[in-house]
Design an enzyme around this catalytic site. Structure first.
Site, PDB file in Angstrom:
ATOM      1  N   GLU A  57       0.832  -1.192   0.000  1.00 31.66           N
ATOM      2  CA  GLU A  57       0.000   0.000   0.000  1.00 31.66           C
ATOM      3  C   GLU A  57       0.875   1.253   0.000  1.00 31.66           C
ATOM      4  OE1 GLU A  57      -2.724  -0.246   3.333  1.00 31.66           O
ATOM      5  OE2 GLU A  57      -2.762  -2.438   3.193  1.00 31.66           O
TER       6      GLU A  57
ATOM      7  N   GLU B 124      -9.887   6.751   2.469  1.00 29.06           N
ATOM      8  CA  GLU B 124     -10.330   6.084   3.705  1.00 29.06           C
ATOM      9  C   GLU B 124     -10.191   7.066   4.856  1.00 29.06           C
ATOM     10  OE1 GLU B 124      -9.022   2.385   6.684  1.00 29.06           O
ATOM     11  OE2 GLU B 124      -7.890   2.802   4.845  1.00 29.06           O
TER      12      GLU B 124
END
Length: 412
Positions: free
Chosen positions: A222, A332
């Site tokens: 990520e 997010e």
């Protein structure tokens, strides 16, 4: 034995005074202080051990205007080589192979109007010499404020996007799955969103994930940009990466766990980025390109058109050692629901996707490297938007707008 005659009252007063003094004297003077001192000494020793592990000897130190300290560490003594699987690892300064068809170009679908390329604040006071890599120093106060000294910098929440309405996580993401993936690309728009609580965060990132036959995510790579006070002790937008090889049971951000091998001496993970995008004005973005080297199998990370930052060695992973099973892009936030209300933490620019160019945050130049090792645009993708009244997403062919303000009249 009874007190002498006539002195009973004086005796009772003495007893009362003794009892009163017992309850008024601070507990530290009757033994508790020693316990606290031992506890404090243990914590301080733990902090010192962690600082020694995290902060490698520096050949040069640079003080950043934003308060960071950047240590220029010998590339051969970087944290990666504390990993037991990398003890005898030989650093590779360049990929063994590179996708020849990859081109950096502007999308016609999103108005970029970008400022000069992204930089980091510490560059104003110096650069790291060849043969070193820049590492943001972990300070004692970072660990003192952390919820756990041992787990500082580790992933606090499982962050694989899913369709469940999770009370903690809020997502506005686009996911492609159903193929075999050997890389991905995205331009990620850089903003500085408001974050309400110190233990909440707001991020924009990609996920390259590999799952077993049961669909359980085990390995991820990520990266992106984030605002996360609990880890960084401020509300600046910072460059980050993350990886895990066991479904978030371990792994952590940046170089705070051994694993990622950094080769570039110009950018520091965890350091703040600038400039930010302006609402209605100039837009800043960072291009993230991850690809699997088909010679050595490592996963390489490139930022922009000339920052080959380094790689995650294939030996770190099980399923992801071969390929990924999904690629996800998006935003997010963590929603702690303080006081029973939705957080005011913003995602992206803090504005809904419908506001479009220069106002809503964007991902563009979306690409995947598929099973034919061909770089192509996304196909058969779907959105994961947990609460569209709080944060939403509108997609085009190889781009999307996303984000939102959090709590509002339509997001109570």
């Amino acid at each position: 034995m009874a007190p002498p005659c006539g002195s009973g009252r004086r005796w009772m007063r003495a007893v009362k005074l003794t009892l009163l003094l017992f309850f008024l004297v601070p507990m530290s003077s009757v033994g508790i202080r020693n316990t606290n001192t031992i506890f404090d000494k243990k914590k301080k020793l733990e902090i010192q051990r962690q600082l020694k592990r995290l902060n490698k000897p520096a050949l040069k130190t640079i003080k950043s205007p934003d308060g960071d300290i950047i240590d220029c560490v010998d590339i051969k003594k970087q944290p990666a080589f504390d990993h037991p699987l990398l003890k005898n690892h030989t650093i590779q300064m360049r990929p063994g192979s590179y996708p020849e068809e990859f081109l950096f170009k502007e999308s016609n679908n999103v108005s970029s109007n970008s400022k000069p390329k992204i930089t980091q604040s510490w560059h104003l006071n110096g650069r790291c010499p060849e043969g070193t890599i820049p590492i943001r120093r972990t300070k004692e106060e970072d660990l003192l404020r952390a919820s756990s000294v041992a787990n500082y910098g580790r992933q606090k929440y499982n962050s694989i996007p899913n369709d469940d309405n999770n009370a903690i996580h809020e997502y506005a993401t686009l996911i492609e799955e159903g193929d075999t993936y050997y890389g991905m690309n995205a331009d990620i728009n850089v903003w500085n969103p408001h974050v309400q609580e110190q233990n909440e965060f707001s991020l924009a990132q990609f996920w390259l994930a590999a799952a077993d036959n049961n669909g359980v995510n085990r390995d991820t790579i990520e990266g992106g940009v984030m605002v996360y006070h609990e880890m960084n002790q401020d509300y600046r937008t910072r460059l980050f990466t993350f990886w895990t090889n066991n479904g978030y049971q371990s792994g952590c951000y940046n170089l705070l766990c051994p694993g990622f091998v950094q080769t570039d001496n110009r950018l520091a993970f965890g350091a703040s980025l600038e400039p930010y995008s302006d609402y209605g004005g100039d837009q800043s973005s960072v291009n993230f390109f991850v690809f699997k080297d088909n010679v050595d199998g490592h996963w390489w990370l490139q930022l922009g058109d000339n920052f080959i930052m380094g790689y995650w060695p294939s030996s770190l992973f099980s399923i992801l050692a071969n390929s990924a099973t999904s690629v996800t892009w998006g935003g997010e936030v963590i929603n702690e629901q303080r006081g029973g209300q939705h957080t005011t933490t913003q995602m992206g620019s803090g504005h809904f996707a419908e506001e479009g160019p220069k106002r809503a945050s964007f991902f563009q130049n979306l690409k995947v490297i598929d099973h034919e090792v061909v770089l192509r645009g996304p196909r058969d993708n779907r959105r994961i938007v947990t609460h569209p009244n709080c944060y939403n997403l509108l997609k085009g062919d190889d781009f999307f707008y996303y984000g939102g303000p959090g709590r509002s009249p339509i997001c109570p």
